[in-house]
Motif scaffolding. Structure first.
Motif, short mmCIF file in Angstrom:
data_model
loop_
_atom_site.label_atom_id
_atom_site.label_comp_id
_atom_site.label_asym_id
_atom_site.label_seq_id
_atom_site.Cartn_x
_atom_site.Cartn_y
_atom_site.Cartn_z
N ASN A 337 25.76 44.68 51.82
CA ASN A 337 26.12 45.85 52.63
C ASN A 337 25.87 45.62 54.12
O ASN A 337 26.41 46.33 54.96
CB ASN A 337 25.36 47.08 52.16
CG ASN A 337 25.98 47.70 50.92
OD1 ASN A 337 26.87 48.53 51.01
ND2 ASN A 337 25.54 47.26 49.75
N LEU A 338 25.06 44.61 54.44
CA LEU A 338 24.85 44.25 55.84
C LEU A 338 26.05 43.50 56.41
O LEU A 338 26.52 43.80 57.51
CB LEU A 338 23.61 43.35 55.97
CG LEU A 338 22.24 44.02 56.13
CD1 LEU A 338 21.14 42.97 56.08
CD2 LEU A 338 22.16 44.80 57.44
N ILE A 339 26.55 42.54 55.66
CA ILE A 339 27.61 41.64 56.17
C ILE A 339 28.73 41.45 55.16
O ILE A 339 29.10 40.32 54.83
CB ILE A 339 27.00 40.27 56.55
CG1 ILE A 339 26.06 39.76 55.43
CG2 ILE A 339 26.26 40.35 57.87
CD1 ILE A 339 25.56 38.34 55.64
N PRO A 340 29.30 42.53 54.61
CA PRO A 340 30.31 42.35 53.55
C PRO A 340 31.56 41.61 54.00
O PRO A 340 32.00 40.67 53.34
CB PRO A 340 30.64 43.80 53.15
CG PRO A 340 30.28 44.62 54.35
CD PRO A 340 29.10 43.94 54.95
N TYR A 348 35.53 32.63 51.67
CA TYR A 348 36.93 32.56 51.23
C TYR A 348 37.93 32.62 52.37
O TYR A 348 39.14 32.66 52.12
CB TYR A 348 37.22 33.68 50.23
CG TYR A 348 36.48 33.51 48.93
CD1 TYR A 348 36.88 32.59 47.98
CD2 TYR A 348 35.35 34.29 48.65
CE1 TYR A 348 36.20 32.44 46.78
CE2 TYR A 348 34.65 34.15 47.45
CZ TYR A 348 35.09 33.23 46.53
OH TYR A 348 34.40 33.08 45.34
N SER A 349 37.43 32.67 53.63
CA SER A 349 38.31 32.76 54.80
C SER A 349 39.25 33.95 54.72
O SER A 349 40.42 33.87 55.09
CB SER A 349 39.13 31.45 54.95
OG SER A 349 38.28 30.34 55.09
N ARG A 350 38.71 35.06 54.20
CA ARG A 350 39.50 36.29 54.08
C ARG A 350 38.71 37.44 54.70
O ARG A 350 37.49 37.53 54.53
CB ARG A 350 39.81 36.61 52.61
CG ARG A 350 40.59 35.53 51.87
CD ARG A 350 41.00 36.03 50.50
NE ARG A 350 41.98 37.09 50.61
CZ ARG A 350 43.30 36.91 50.59
NH1 ARG A 350 43.79 35.70 50.48
NH2 ARG A 350 44.12 37.93 50.69
N ASP A 351 39.44 38.33 55.37
CA ASP A 351 38.78 39.47 56.00
C ASP A 351 39.08 40.78 55.27
O ASP A 351 38.86 41.87 55.81
CB ASP A 351 39.18 39.59 57.47
CG ASP A 351 40.69 39.71 57.66
OD1 ASP A 351 41.41 39.80 56.63
OD2 ASP A 351 41.14 39.71 58.82
N ASP A 352 39.60 40.67 54.03
CA ASP A 352 39.96 41.87 53.26
C ASP A 352 39.09 42.04 52.01
O ASP A 352 39.49 42.74 51.06
CB ASP A 352 41.44 41.82 52.86
CG ASP A 352 41.81 40.55 52.07
OD1 ASP A 352 40.94 39.67 51.94
OD2 ASP A 352 42.96 40.46 51.61
N LEU A 353 37.91 41.42 51.99
CA LEU A 353 37.04 41.51 50.82
C LEU A 353 35.84 42.43 51.04
O LEU A 353 35.09 42.69 50.09
CB LEU A 353 36.51 40.11 50.44
CG LEU A 353 37.55 39.04 50.07
CD1 LEU A 353 36.84 37.73 49.74
CD2 LEU A 353 38.41 39.49 48.90
N GLY A 354 35.65 42.92 52.26
CA GLY A 354 34.46 43.70 52.58
C GLY A 354 34.24 44.91 51.69
O GLY A 354 33.14 45.11 51.16
#
Length: 499
Positions: A337-340, A348-354
């Motif tokens: 939850n700090l750095i999702p 995974y070089s993805r910014d849509d997993l948070g």
């Protein structure tokens, strides 16, 4: 000495499993880059089929072999150990090959009517020899756990996971694969090759160890009796594992259908499944390696403790294991939850997993703690209870997935909600069974204090790390992970054990 042995083996096995887990994690990252979210989704749909038949072949064998090996070792009946291994291996060879042949010929029907995607036919067929290899490997692993010889088998596991990355790279180059179907098939071929390599090395080590084993003067028991001694322990666990995986497979195959009913097309649904279960959940459940290690060792340890009617130390051991799992889950929740979002970027070089990582991590404290119940109840020789409760939880899981994932606004997030509900129920009903046989007197105040401390740690770390090292995401993430888990390791030394 017994305590020292348990702690030593726990540390060794945990270190080994962390190493193999890291390698497996690297493999999943590498695989996701090769085949993308849709390919990971297909890969994830085949895996439950593989696990389902593995359970039918060999579930419960490791626990059963480790228990009987530990007992025979104490009695110095080494001839019974070797004869047990041979008897169980002979039975498993015939049984696993029969199932492997059946799955091979039924692969088109499983793909068409089960998975509803014919691109998985060859991948399913490739898993058949891997099933046989792992069925035989599990017999040897059970023996090594039972006689406390875990260093070399641990190294073999590490080697197998390391070679898998090299193997799949060479296979892709050799076959010049570029389609998702071929890539997923080759991913499972690399798995099969790895399991064969592991089996060969484990067998070589077993033969070398057998030469150094002292001979026994006593006449060994009949092969049929020795096989029966193992099967009577393994059968309930096998049924539990098979039915549990059957429900798990049903759950996995249910998800894309419920996403379709929520309005998503097949490709989008597979991508969502790949991102949640193949990526986000992989990150969240990585610390489960520690729990799996403890579960492997607590079965023979508790069995021996209970056989001496030493309920006091059994109670202490159970509470310590549960405490470790709970704190590990809290640390995982804090980190996720700090750095999702940056965790998804880093791995995974993805910014849509948070959002996926956040919702999945909320279940970690309960999920991790509930996972210890399998080893604890197995150590207490309550295999039938494990079977009954697992079926209850699996049925609840299917109902929850059906309800929540079919809601358009919830969709794949329903997987996280389901995990929280099913883990809570699993922990409650299993803990109640443990309490019937061993008085634990768990400290509710400790649970509340640790939970509040976790919230405080989260708030402090979030305040201190805001806008720090934003250009060095990997360094910041690693530092936060190390700091958070170090804090919770320190916290594990506190808390009064009530008796």
């Amino acid at each position: 000495m017994k305590e020292d042995s348990f702690l030593k083996n726990s540390v060794l096995l945990t270190a080994s499993n962390i190493t193999t887990g890291i390698l497996g994690f690297i493999f999943s990252i590498y695989l996701s880059k090769l085949i993308g979210p849709v390919g990971i989704g297909l890969y994830g749909l085949v895996m439950p089929i593989y696990n389902l038949f593995i359970c039918l072949m060999t579930a419960g064998i490791i626990a059963a072999i480790s228990k009987v090996s530990a007992i025979y070792k104490v009695k110095r009946q080494y001839n019974n150990i070797s004869k047990t291994i041979k008897s169980v291996a002979s039975f498993n060879v015939i049984w696993s090959i029969a199932i492997g042949i059946m799955v091979f010929f039924l692969a088109p029907y499983i793909s068409k009517y089960g998975i509803h995607d014919m691109r998985t036919v060859n991948a399913i067929r490739i898993t058949c020899p891997a099933m046989v290899f792992i069925a035989l490997s599990n017999i040897l692993k059970g023996y090594f756990f039972g006689v406390s010889k875990i260093v070399v088998p641990s190294f073999i596991d590490i080697l197998e996971k390391a070679m898998r990355i090299i193997t799949i790279t060479l296979l892709i180059i050799f076959f010049k694969a570029n389609s998702i179907t071929a890539l997923v098939t080759l991913a499972y071929l690399s798995l099969a090759i790895g399991e064969l390599q592991s089996l060969i090395l484990l067998f070589i080590y077993y033969k070398n160890l057998s030469k150094k084993t002292p001979s026994s003067a006593d006449k060994p028991e009949r092969a049929s009796q020795l096989l029966f001694n193992v099967l009577i322990i393994a059968l309930p666990l096998c049924i539990n594992g098979f039915l549990g995986n059957l429900f798990g497979t049903a759950s996995t195959l249910l998800v894309p259908r419920r996403l379709a009913s929520a309005g998503f097309d097949a490709s989008t649904a597979l991508g969502m499944i790949g991102k949640f279960t193949g990526m986000a959940l992989t990150i969240v459940t990585f610390p489960m390696i520690v729990i799996m290690s403890i579960n492997s060792l607590i079965v023979p340890d508790l069995s021996e403790t209970i056989s001496r009617r030493d309920y006091y130390n059994a109670s202490l051991r159970i509470k310590k294991v549960m405490k470790i799992a709970f704190l590990l889950g809290l640390a995982t929740t804090v980190v996720c939850n700090l750095i999702p979002t940056s965790l998804g970027q880093m791995f995974y070089s993805r910014d849509d997993l948070g959002a996926y990582i956040k919702i999945a991590s909320l279940s970690a404290p309960i999920f991790f703690t509930s996972s210890t119940m399998f080893g604890i109840l197995n150590g207490l020789n309550k295999q039938s209870i494990i079977l009954r409760n697992s079926l209850i939880v699996s049925a609840i899981e299917i109902v929850c997935l059906y309800i929540f994932i079919g809601i358009p606004g919830v969709n794949i997030m329903g997987y996280g909600i389901t995990l929280f509900i099913s883990s809570s129920i699993s922990l409650f009903i299993n803990l109640r069974e443990v309490q019937k046989h061993i008085y634990l007197n768990l400290s509710k105040s400790n649970i509340i204090i640790f939970t509040l401390l976790s919230i405080l740690i989260f708030m402090i770390l979030r305040g201190l790390t805001t806008n720090i090292l934003n250009n060095f995401i990997t360094i910041r993430n690693i530092a936060l992970i190390l700091i958070t888990f170090s804090i919770f390791i320190i916290l594990s030394f506190f808390g009064i054990e009530e008796d």
